[in-house]
Design a protein around this motif. Sequence first.
Motif, PDB file in Angstrom:
ATOM      1  N   TYR A 180      -4.555   2.835  12.518  1.00  0.00           N
ATOM      2  CA  TYR A 180      -3.860   3.474  11.408  1.00  0.00           C
ATOM      3  C   TYR A 180      -4.878   4.031  10.416  1.00  0.00           C
ATOM      4  O   TYR A 180      -6.019   3.572  10.338  1.00  0.00           O
ATOM      5  CB  TYR A 180      -2.994   2.469  10.639  1.00  0.00           C
ATOM      6  CG  TYR A 180      -1.916   1.768  11.424  1.00  0.00           C
ATOM      7  CD1 TYR A 180      -0.600   2.223  11.410  1.00  0.00           C
ATOM      8  CD2 TYR A 180      -2.199   0.603  12.133  1.00  0.00           C
ATOM      9  CE1 TYR A 180       0.402   1.548  12.095  1.00  0.00           C
ATOM     10  CE2 TYR A 180      -1.206  -0.072  12.827  1.00  0.00           C
ATOM     11  CZ  TYR A 180       0.088   0.411  12.808  1.00  0.00           C
ATOM     12  OH  TYR A 180       1.078  -0.255  13.485  1.00  0.00           O
ATOM     13  N   VAL A 181      -4.405   4.969   9.596  1.00  0.00           N
ATOM     14  CA  VAL A 181      -5.221   5.477   8.504  1.00  0.00           C
ATOM     15  C   VAL A 181      -4.363   5.572   7.249  1.00  0.00           C
ATOM     16  O   VAL A 181      -3.168   5.874   7.305  1.00  0.00           O
ATOM     17  CB  VAL A 181      -5.832   6.865   8.846  1.00  0.00           C
ATOM     18  CG1 VAL A 181      -4.759   7.928   9.024  1.00  0.00           C
ATOM     19  CG2 VAL A 181      -6.842   7.290   7.772  1.00  0.00           C
ATOM     20  N   TYR A 182      -4.986   5.277   6.119  1.00  0.00           N
ATOM     21  CA  TYR A 182      -4.374   5.511   4.811  1.00  0.00           C
ATOM     22  C   TYR A 182      -5.302   6.433   4.031  1.00  0.00           C
ATOM     23  O   TYR A 182      -6.480   6.137   3.847  1.00  0.00           O
ATOM     24  CB  TYR A 182      -4.168   4.208   4.038  1.00  0.00           C
ATOM     25  CG  TYR A 182      -3.651   4.443   2.640  1.00  0.00           C
ATOM     26  CD1 TYR A 182      -2.303   4.690   2.411  1.00  0.00           C
ATOM     27  CD2 TYR A 182      -4.523   4.458   1.550  1.00  0.00           C
ATOM     28  CE1 TYR A 182      -1.826   4.936   1.131  1.00  0.00           C
ATOM     29  CE2 TYR A 182      -4.062   4.704   0.269  1.00  0.00           C
ATOM     30  CZ  TYR A 182      -2.713   4.937   0.060  1.00  0.00           C
ATOM     31  OH  TYR A 182      -2.244   5.197  -1.203  1.00  0.00           O
ATOM     32  N   THR A 213     -10.320   6.912   1.909  1.00  0.00           N
ATOM     33  CA  THR A 213      -9.745   6.856   3.247  1.00  0.00           C
ATOM     34  C   THR A 213     -10.025   5.466   3.808  1.00  0.00           C
ATOM     35  O   THR A 213     -11.166   5.013   3.804  1.00  0.00           O
ATOM     36  CB  THR A 213     -10.357   7.917   4.176  1.00  0.00           C
ATOM     37  OG1 THR A 213     -10.102   9.220   3.643  1.00  0.00           O
ATOM     38  CG2 THR A 213      -9.750   7.832   5.572  1.00  0.00           C
ATOM     39  N   ARG A 214      -8.969   4.779   4.270  1.00  0.00           N
ATOM     40  CA  ARG A 214      -9.109   3.428   4.796  1.00  0.00           C
ATOM     41  C   ARG A 214      -8.429   3.348   6.167  1.00  0.00           C
ATOM     42  O   ARG A 214      -7.370   3.952   6.381  1.00  0.00           O
ATOM     43  CB  ARG A 214      -8.469   2.406   3.851  1.00  0.00           C
ATOM     44  CG  ARG A 214      -9.042   2.426   2.432  1.00  0.00           C
ATOM     45  CD  ARG A 214     -10.438   1.861   2.384  1.00  0.00           C
ATOM     46  NE  ARG A 214     -10.971   1.811   1.028  1.00  0.00           N
ATOM     47  CZ  ARG A 214     -11.870   2.650   0.542  1.00  0.00           C
ATOM     48  NH1 ARG A 214     -12.372   3.600   1.321  1.00  0.00           N
ATOM     49  NH2 ARG A 214     -12.302   2.537  -0.702  1.00  0.00           N
ATOM     50  N   PHE A 215      -9.047   2.585   7.082  1.00  0.00           N
ATOM     51  CA  PHE A 215      -8.516   2.427   8.434  1.00  0.00           C
ATOM     52  C   PHE A 215      -8.071   0.988   8.664  1.00  0.00           C
ATOM     53  O   PHE A 215      -8.643   0.041   8.104  1.00  0.00           O
ATOM     54  CB  PHE A 215      -9.576   2.818   9.464  1.00  0.00           C
ATOM     55  CG  PHE A 215      -9.981   4.271   9.388  1.00  0.00           C
ATOM     56  CD1 PHE A 215      -9.219   5.246  10.000  1.00  0.00           C
ATOM     57  CD2 PHE A 215     -11.119   4.658   8.684  1.00  0.00           C
ATOM     58  CE1 PHE A 215      -9.577   6.585   9.930  1.00  0.00           C
ATOM     59  CE2 PHE A 215     -11.495   5.987   8.610  1.00  0.00           C
ATOM     60  CZ  PHE A 215     -10.724   6.953   9.227  1.00  0.00           C
ATOM     61  N   ASN A 257       7.925  19.040   8.204  1.00  0.00           N
ATOM     62  CA  ASN A 257       6.543  18.705   8.545  1.00  0.00           C
ATOM     63  C   ASN A 257       5.596  19.394   7.572  1.00  0.00           C
ATOM     64  O   ASN A 257       5.312  20.579   7.687  1.00  0.00           O
ATOM     65  CB  ASN A 257       6.243  19.139   9.981  1.00  0.00           C
ATOM     66  CG  ASN A 257       4.869  18.696  10.443  1.00  0.00           C
ATOM     67  OD1 ASN A 257       4.131  18.048   9.715  1.00  0.00           O
ATOM     68  ND2 ASN A 257       4.519  19.045  11.669  1.00  0.00           N
ATOM     69  N   GLU A 258       5.066  18.623   6.626  1.00  0.00           N
ATOM     70  CA  GLU A 258       4.214  19.188   5.587  1.00  0.00           C
ATOM     71  C   GLU A 258       2.731  18.950   5.847  1.00  0.00           C
ATOM     72  O   GLU A 258       1.898  19.325   5.013  1.00  0.00           O
ATOM     73  CB  GLU A 258       4.609  18.626   4.223  1.00  0.00           C
ATOM     74  CG  GLU A 258       6.045  18.966   3.843  1.00  0.00           C
ATOM     75  CD  GLU A 258       6.357  18.635   2.399  1.00  0.00           C
ATOM     76  OE1 GLU A 258       5.634  19.127   1.520  1.00  0.00           O
ATOM     77  OE2 GLU A 258       7.306  17.888   2.159  1.00  0.00           O
ATOM     78  N   ASN A 259       2.416  18.298   6.969  1.00  0.00           N
ATOM     79  CA  ASN A 259       1.007  18.022   7.289  1.00  0.00           C
ATOM     80  C   ASN A 259       0.278  17.502   6.045  1.00  0.00           C
ATOM     81  O   ASN A 259      -0.696  18.091   5.581  1.00  0.00           O
ATOM     82  CB  ASN A 259       0.321  19.272   7.828  1.00  0.00           C
ATOM     83  CG  ASN A 259       0.782  19.610   9.229  1.00  0.00           C
ATOM     84  OD1 ASN A 259       0.474  18.918  10.176  1.00  0.00           O
ATOM     85  ND2 ASN A 259       1.557  20.686   9.342  1.00  0.00           N
ATOM     86  N   TRP A 260       0.748  16.383   5.551  1.00  0.00           N
ATOM     87  CA  TRP A 260       0.279  15.827   4.286  1.00  0.00           C
ATOM     88  C   TRP A 260      -1.218  15.546   4.308  1.00  0.00           C
ATOM     89  O   TRP A 260      -1.749  14.995   5.277  1.00  0.00           O
ATOM     90  CB  TRP A 260       1.029  14.528   3.977  1.00  0.00           C
ATOM     91  CG  TRP A 260       2.496  14.673   3.804  1.00  0.00           C
ATOM     92  CD1 TRP A 260       3.169  14.895   2.633  1.00  0.00           C
ATOM     93  CD2 TRP A 260       3.503  14.607   4.816  1.00  0.00           C
ATOM     94  NE1 TRP A 260       4.514  14.967   2.855  1.00  0.00           N
ATOM     95  CE2 TRP A 260       4.759  14.795   4.187  1.00  0.00           C
ATOM     96  CE3 TRP A 260       3.472  14.405   6.202  1.00  0.00           C
ATOM     97  CZ2 TRP A 260       5.960  14.773   4.884  1.00  0.00           C
ATOM     98  CZ3 TRP A 260       4.659  14.396   6.896  1.00  0.00           C
ATOM     99  CH2 TRP A 260       5.891  14.589   6.248  1.00  0.00           C
ATOM    100  N   LYS A 261      -1.888  15.884   3.218  1.00  0.00           N
ATOM    101  CA  LYS A 261      -3.302  15.530   3.070  1.00  0.00           C
ATOM    102  C   LYS A 261      -3.439  14.035   2.809  1.00  0.00           C
ATOM    103  O   LYS A 261      -4.289  13.361   3.386  1.00  0.00           O
ATOM    104  CB  LYS A 261      -3.924  16.322   1.925  1.00  0.00           C
ATOM    105  CG  LYS A 261      -5.408  16.022   1.690  1.00  0.00           C
ATOM    106  CD  LYS A 261      -5.956  16.864   0.546  1.00  0.00           C
ATOM    107  CE  LYS A 261      -7.443  16.618   0.347  1.00  0.00           C
ATOM    108  NZ  LYS A 261      -7.715  15.262  -0.149  1.00  0.00           N
ATOM    109  N   ASN A 262      -2.616  13.519   1.899  1.00  0.00           N
ATOM    110  CA  ASN A 262      -2.587  12.092   1.599  1.00  0.00           C
ATOM    111  C   ASN A 262      -1.302  11.476   2.144  1.00  0.00           C
ATOM    112  O   ASN A 262      -0.295  12.171   2.311  1.00  0.00           O
ATOM    113  CB  ASN A 262      -2.673  11.858   0.089  1.00  0.00           C
ATOM    114  CG  ASN A 262      -3.988  12.332  -0.498  1.00  0.00           C
ATOM    115  OD1 ASN A 262      -5.020  12.321   0.178  1.00  0.00           O
ATOM    116  ND2 ASN A 262      -3.966  12.768  -1.744  1.00  0.00           N
ATOM    117  N   ASN A 263      -1.344  10.183   2.428  1.00  0.00           N
ATOM    118  CA  ASN A 263      -0.151   9.522   2.952  1.00  0.00           C
ATOM    119  C   ASN A 263       0.990   9.644   1.955  1.00  0.00           C
ATOM    120  O   ASN A 263       0.826   9.285   0.778  1.00  0.00           O
ATOM    121  CB  ASN A 263      -0.452   8.048   3.243  1.00  0.00           C
ATOM    122  CG  ASN A 263      -1.370   7.866   4.432  1.00  0.00           C
ATOM    123  OD1 ASN A 263      -2.291   8.660   4.630  1.00  0.00           O
ATOM    124  ND2 ASN A 263      -1.124   6.848   5.228  1.00  0.00           N
TER     125      ASN A 263
END
Length: 415
Positions: free
Chosen positions: A123-125, A131-133, A41-47
């Motif tokens: 969802y989020v990307y 940042t896009r939903f 679990n790296e808690n990614w900033k970006n997808n």
Amino acid sequence: MKKIIYTVLILFCYTVNSQSKFEKGYFINNNGNKIACLIKNENWKNNPETFEYKLSESDESKKNSIDNVSEFSIPDKFKFEKHLSKIDKSSNIDYRLSKVRVPEYEEKEVFLKLLVESDTKLYVYSGTNLTRFFFSKNNEEIVPLVYKRYITDLGDIKVNELFRYQLKKLLPCTGLDTKKVNYSRKSLKEYFLRYNECNTSDKTVTKNKTVDYSKNELKSYIELKVKVGANFLTNSIKDDTKLNPTIVGDFSKMNIKFGAELEYFLPFNNHNWSIVLNPNYQSLNENVTLSNSQEPLIGDFTYHLDYKSIETMLAFRKYFSIRNNSKIFIDLGFSFNIPFSSKFTILSNKTNSLQNFENIPSAGLFTAGIGYKLNNFYIEGRYHSEQDLLGTFTNVESRLSSASIMVAYSLFSSK
């Protein structure tokens, strides 16, 4: 001291690895097979496009990618689903805004992160500077929620907020006002949570349990610390105003340095990145006498420095986990010294005062640090680059450099 710190920083960057925790999860491969595993679990900033996993605690970690996986998750913490999505690549930066009102889509296969999961999913990307939903209803096709800032031919910045119309027409619910919804995680999450609880006639499927993954996302927080330690200062003097050859000398001194530190922990990568604001008080009062055999009528020179300053540092810090409550960190940044009630005086043992400088200028300095954290206690070593105390208006150079060892204690955390 400077060479030691630089060497340690270089070696440290190459040898220390961040240790994120492996937690129970699963991934589903392209054949639809669900494999239980431990996921890092790296808690990614970006997808992400890849992730690390283990099949057991004793197993070596392996890497899997979007090419082989349709979904991966740590239940109740996060879930990523692979979708062929339309990503609007339009910039949101003012000077790079598009002149086109409609989204400029690029279709690509990405892992979309679920924020809300139920009959209707949000969802989020997140990518670099965007940042896009997206949403899907009743497991139908993924739909991008449209929000775009653009610039007109006249130079006016406008906003395409079609997402509000999409919510109103495609996800209607009595009592929900789409005009109040913003294009943000918090606002959209609240709308989707309420929508999934809304008993409207257009909702034709059995209501599933709603999972709010966003509640387990990392949040930013601040820490306030007090700091005290030993400051090692070296002042190198070069005087070519009176003599030929030039007089050169230096002196070193240790004194007490103290201050406070405000640290802002960023909401990704397990809080291993932070921004540090650190004001400190420091002072130096010292004399150095240099022999003057060239001009016996003037005699030896005594250089007296009475220096007080508020040093304010702003730096980016990176932590590397060792165990649950202990970490090593490095930081790089910039500090600004603001002297007050400071002066530099050149005296002769035969003619008394020769020169008196009372307007020591402020200076911007590079700073680098390395340290260790255990619970609420910190210890760090720090180096500040050299500054010329007298600036460029004199032929006398007084170059001050410093290194310090500080201890700190966290008084407050908003975590």
